[in-house]
Write a protein that holds these residues in place. Structure first.
Motif, PDB file in Angstrom:
ATOM      1  N   SER A 143       0.860  -1.196   0.000  1.00 39.63           N
ATOM      2  CA  SER A 143       0.000   0.000   0.000  1.00 39.63           C
ATOM      3  C   SER A 143       0.888   1.234   0.000  1.00 39.63           C
ATOM      4  N   PRO A 144       1.421   1.590  -1.141  1.00 38.81           N
ATOM      5  CA  PRO A 144       2.394   2.670  -1.182  1.00 38.81           C
ATOM      6  C   PRO A 144       1.755   4.047  -1.009  1.00 38.81           C
ATOM      7  N   GLY A 145       2.468   4.913  -0.335  1.00 41.24           N
ATOM      8  CA  GLY A 145       2.103   6.317  -0.273  1.00 41.24           C
ATOM      9  C   GLY A 145       3.155   7.112  -1.027  1.00 41.24           C
ATOM     10  N   LEU A 146       2.866   8.373  -1.272  1.00 39.51           N
ATOM     11  CA  LEU A 146       3.783   9.258  -1.987  1.00 39.51           C
ATOM     12  C   LEU A 146       4.213  10.372  -1.058  1.00 39.51           C
ATOM     13  N   ALA A 147       5.518  10.630  -1.006  1.00 38.82           N
ATOM     14  CA  ALA A 147       6.035  11.709  -0.178  1.00 38.82           C
ATOM     15  C   ALA A 147       7.082  12.492  -0.960  1.00 38.82           C
ATOM     16  N   VAL A 148       7.095  13.802  -0.764  1.00 33.62           N
ATOM     17  CA  VAL A 148       8.089  14.690  -1.370  1.00 33.62           C
ATOM     18  C   VAL A 148       8.794  15.397  -0.231  1.00 33.62           C
ATOM     19  N   ARG A 149      10.136  15.353  -0.259  1.00 36.29           N
ATOM     20  CA  ARG A 149      10.913  15.930   0.824  1.00 36.29           C
ATOM     21  C   ARG A 149      11.953  16.916   0.277  1.00 36.29           C
ATOM     22  N   GLY A 150      11.843  18.169   0.727  1.00 38.65           N
ATOM     23  CA  GLY A 150      12.843  19.183   0.394  1.00 38.65           C
ATOM     24  C   GLY A 150      13.024  19.405  -1.096  1.00 38.65           C
ATOM     25  N   LEU A 151      11.953  19.357  -1.864  1.00 40.56           N
ATOM     26  CA  LEU A 151      12.064  19.447  -3.319  1.00 40.56           C
ATOM     27  C   LEU A 151      12.308  20.887  -3.764  1.00 40.56           C
ATOM     28  N   ARG A 152      13.399  21.068  -4.483  1.00 43.64           N
ATOM     29  CA  ARG A 152      13.724  22.365  -5.101  1.00 43.64           C
ATOM     30  C   ARG A 152      13.946  22.126  -6.597  1.00 43.64           C
ATOM     31  N   TYR A 153      13.059  22.707  -7.378  1.00 36.73           N
ATOM     32  CA  TYR A 153      13.196  22.602  -8.834  1.00 36.73           C
ATOM     33  C   TYR A 153      12.353  23.693  -9.484  1.00 36.73           C
ATOM     34  N   GLY A 154      12.925  24.384 -10.433  1.00 35.62           N
ATOM     35  CA  GLY A 154      12.188  25.442 -11.113  1.00 35.62           C
ATOM     36  C   GLY A 154      11.702  26.471 -10.133  1.00 35.62           C
TER      37      GLY A 154
ATOM     38  N   ASP B 194       7.607  20.192   1.023  1.00 37.48           N
ATOM     39  CA  ASP B 194       7.365  18.880   1.618  1.00 37.48           C
ATOM     40  C   ASP B 194       5.873  18.608   1.550  1.00 37.48           C
ATOM     41  N   LEU B 195       5.516  17.440   1.052  1.00 36.89           N
ATOM     42  CA  LEU B 195       4.093  17.071   1.064  1.00 36.89           C
ATOM     43  C   LEU B 195       3.970  15.555   1.080  1.00 36.89           C
ATOM     44  N   ASP B 196       2.803  15.085   1.541  1.00 37.10           N
ATOM     45  CA  ASP B 196       2.554  13.651   1.662  1.00 37.10           C
ATOM     46  C   ASP B 196       1.184  13.314   1.098  1.00 37.10           C
ATOM     47  N   ALA B 197       1.099  12.116   0.488  1.00 38.95           N
ATOM     48  CA  ALA B 197      -0.172  11.509   0.130  1.00 38.95           C
ATOM     49  C   ALA B 197      -0.123  10.114   0.725  1.00 38.95           C
ATOM     50  N   ARG B 198      -0.821   9.934   1.825  1.00 35.34           N
ATOM     51  CA  ARG B 198      -0.736   8.678   2.552  1.00 35.34           C
ATOM     52  C   ARG B 198      -1.441   7.557   1.801  1.00 35.34           C
ATOM     53  N   PRO B 199      -1.095   6.304   2.105  1.00 35.26           N
ATOM     54  CA  PRO B 199      -1.734   5.174   1.404  1.00 35.26           C
ATOM     55  C   PRO B 199      -3.254   5.251   1.490  1.00 35.26           C
TER      56      PRO B 199
ATOM     57  N   PRO C  89      17.542  13.583 -12.538  1.00 32.94           N
ATOM     58  CA  PRO C  89      17.653  13.653 -11.072  1.00 32.94           C
ATOM     59  C   PRO C  89      18.643  14.706 -10.571  1.00 32.94           C
ATOM     60  N   HIS C  90      19.741  14.911 -11.297  1.00 32.79           N
ATOM     61  CA  HIS C  90      20.726  15.882 -10.794  1.00 32.79           C
ATOM     62  C   HIS C  90      20.282  17.331 -11.022  1.00 32.79           C
ATOM     63  N   GLU C  91      19.124  17.532 -11.676  1.00 31.86           N
ATOM     64  CA  GLU C  91      18.652  18.896 -11.910  1.00 31.86           C
ATOM     65  C   GLU C  91      17.720  19.394 -10.806  1.00 31.86           C
ATOM     66  N   TYR C  92      17.400  18.559  -9.836  1.00 31.66           N
ATOM     67  CA  TYR C  92      16.588  19.028  -8.720  1.00 31.66           C
ATOM     68  C   TYR C  92      17.175  18.521  -7.414  1.00 31.66           C
ATOM     69  N   ASP C  93      16.848  19.228  -6.334  1.00 31.89           N
ATOM     70  CA  ASP C  93      17.268  18.836  -4.988  1.00 31.89           C
ATOM     71  C   ASP C  93      16.072  18.229  -4.264  1.00 31.89           C
ATOM     72  N   GLY C  94      16.347  17.353  -3.324  1.00 34.84           N
ATOM     73  CA  GLY C  94      15.290  16.734  -2.557  1.00 34.84           C
ATOM     74  C   GLY C  94      15.033  15.310  -2.997  1.00 34.84           C
ATOM     75  N   GLN C  95      13.961  14.733  -2.443  1.00 34.90           N
ATOM     76  CA  GLN C  95      13.644  13.337  -2.718  1.00 34.90           C
ATOM     77  C   GLN C  95      12.161  13.145  -2.998  1.00 34.90           C
ATOM     78  N   VAL C  96      11.884  12.146  -3.835  1.00 39.97           N
ATOM     79  CA  VAL C  96      10.525  11.655  -4.035  1.00 39.97           C
ATOM     80  C   VAL C  96      10.507  10.227  -3.504  1.00 39.97           C
TER      81      VAL C  96
END
Length: 578
Positions: free
Chosen positions: A339-350, A356-361, A388-395
């Protein structure tokens, strides 16, 4: 006939690979075409011999034998040309097919590619450029046959008159060398022309696919002006290339004609002086006339090769483009599969600034962006269209970094449906099931169509799901295309589905039906199997979500339930309520 593992980096390597992987047929075809040219060059020689040895002495028997030999010569040259041309055309057609497959395969590579080329450019490269580059298989035998024919003619003239033969042997290479100096200029002009043609084709494709939105905002005039400017530049590039090639062709044809005229004049002078026989005079005239074709061909072939090289360069740009993502990840872990959820951490792009945001399962999350650029940037990162090297943070998917999961598992887990989607030539059924594993269950297809409010698209046509969709779905309205594309995404049943403005071309009532349909299909039972992220400013769609995250200035500024935000947040209300 597989190509090398490492894709060619230059147009020259594309052409060399084309010749090497077709070496057998190319060699056979070249030999046959060269033999045809030898036979063609021997026709005036045999006619001269017949005049001197049969007609002149009045020997009827000898005439019959020589005419039989001439008929045999024509039979041989016809047969060898037929089989030579057939061999080469088959090799050419198969090579063009392989190049088209290679370019299309690179474009469709799941790893993506780094390129500034637009859709129209890629379409041109995968079609006309692939065909033009494959024609090197035709040009090599032609050039070889022309060289052989010129050599045979020169040897013939040497036997008849040594100074005349030497003059041809010296003058022909010098003329060709002088013409060859113009080849780089032709290559540049043709490459510029093809580049501008691709740009114009790409813009035309964008305008045709977006004609209804342009009409909706009254931007037809501005779009027409933009296309007129690009088309004018394409026309100017085409005219420059045509002028260069026209001058080149004129000079090359004149060179061949002057050489033939010179030979004919010299032959006439020698015949008047009694230096050669009547048969030899006829041979020289026939050789001079025949020689115009191979010499003219040798003069124009560099221009043809320049065009093939320019097309090969464009092919090399695609097949050698760096990949966006390397597939070095491990199989997805149990959390991602369950049951995967989606999370974005420290995203810097454009325009995004450390979000930071979350979409829980199992959650249905809406994302509202005050600035369209923020939504576009987020969707680009999630869809994998950014290196991947063009943005900072994690998905993170199920807590695991997206970059650490194999591409196959990542794509099975998350589907990002962009705002601009395309339908393909084929039936509605084929378009709907393109993302489904195996044959889709009819009940599942009906459910997806109902959820996307696309049932009327099917029922509007007597053929139903067998209705043939034309290229890019241009036979359907913008709203119909959006709903079919949404049904296709829902039918794929990805654990995580990201939708970007899926209802901009439909009315409010239909939006409400779609919002409820998506929720019922993916979240009715409260299961954690499906997570849905909806990037939109549509209040009808946002009303069906569990929670809304608001972006402004590249940051998350607030979140909450749609109804509460609409009642308490003036900025939110201005952004979504209409």
């Amino acid at each position: 006939m597989a190509g090398p593992t490492t894709p060619p980096a230059t147009g020259g390597r594309v052409l060399r690979r084309t010749t090497t992987r077709n070496a057998r047929r190319l060699t056979a075809g070249t030999v046959l075409i060269s033999l045809h040219q030898v036979c063609e060059a021997l026709v005036p020689v045999l006619i001269g011999v017949i005049v001197d040895r049969a007609i002149g002495p009045g020997d009827g028997t000898s005439l019959l034998w020589w005419l039989a030999g001439l008929a045999g010569l024509f039979t041989v040259l016809t047969i060898v040309y037929r089989y030579g041309a057939r061999t080469l055309m088959r090799a050419l057609a198969e090579e063009a097919h392989l190049l088209r497959l290679e370019v299309a395969g690179r474009i469709m590579d799941p790893r993506g590619m780094e390129t500034e080329l637009r859709a129209g450019d890629l379409l041109t490269i995968s079609s006309s450029d692939a065909e033009k580059a494959s024609y090197i298989i035709d040009y090599i035998p032609r050039a070889t046959g022309a060289v052989v024919a010129t050599a045979v003619c020169s040897v013939t003239l040497l036997f008849i008159d040594v100074p005349l033969g030497i003059a041809v042997l010296v003058a022909t290479p010098l003329a060709l060398l002088a013409l060859h100096l113009a080849t780089p200029r032709i290559t540049r002009r043709v490459a510029e022309q093809q580049e501008m043609m691709g740009t114009a084709a790409s813009l035309a494709t964008d305008l045709v696919s977006g004609v209804r939105p342009l009409q909706g905002i009254g931007a037809e005039a501005a779009a027409s002006r933009r296309y007129a400017e690009v088309s004018q530049k394409s026309l100017a590039a085409a005219l420059r290339a045509a002028r260069t090639q026209g001058v080149y062709n004129a000079v090359s044809n004149a060179s061949g004609s002057l050489l033939a005229c010179g030979i004919a004049v010299a032959a006439g002078w020698f015949a008047l002086r009694g230096r050669i026989t009547i048969g030899e005079f006829l041979t020289i005239i026939g050789v001079a006339q025949f020689l115009m074709a191979p010499v003219g061909l040798l003069a124009v072939i560099p221009g043809w090769i320049a065009e093939a090289r320019a097309s090969a360069d464009r092919i090399a740009r695609v097949v050698s483009a760096p990949v966006l993502h390397t597939d070095g990840g491990a199989p997805a872990g149990p959390a991602v599969a369950a049951s995967p959820g989606l999370a974005v951490r420290g995203l810097r792009y454009g325009t995004l600034d450390t979000i930071d945001l979350d979409a829980r399962p199992g959650e249905f999350v809406g994302i509202v962006a005050h600035r369209g650029a923020d939504a576009d940037a987020l969707v680009r990162v999630l869809s994998g269209r950014v290196v991947p090297h063009e943005y900072d943070g994690q998905v993170l998917l199920g807590g695991e970094p997206l970059g650490g999961i194999s591409l196959a598992d990542a794509r099975r887990t998350m589907l990002v449906e962009p705002h601009r989607t395309d339908l393909f030539e084929g039936t509605l059924a084929a378009n709907l099931t393109a993302g489904a594993d195996g044959d889709a269950d009819p009940a599942a297809v009906s459910g997806a169509l109902a959820a996307a409010a696309a049932g009327d698209v099917v029922s509007a046509h007597p053929e139903g799901l067998a209705y043939e969709v034309v290229e890019r779905g241009s036979g359907l309205s913008g709203g119909q295309r959006q709903r079919v594309a949404l049904a296709r995404a829902l039918l794929a049943r990805p654990p995580i589905l990201v939708l970007h403005d899926p209802t901009t071309a439909v009315d409010t009532v239909t939006e409400q039906a779609i919002a409820q349909g998506v929720r019922d299909l993916r979240h009715l039972a409260g299961t954690a199997a499906f997570t849905t992220v909806l990037v939109t400013n549509s209040p009808a769609m946002l009303a069906a979500t569990d929670r809304v995250v608001v972006l402004d200035g590249g940051r998350v500024v607030t979140e909450g339930i749609h109804a509460e935000l609409g009642a308490t947040d003036d900025d939110y209300r201005r952004a979504v309520l209409r």
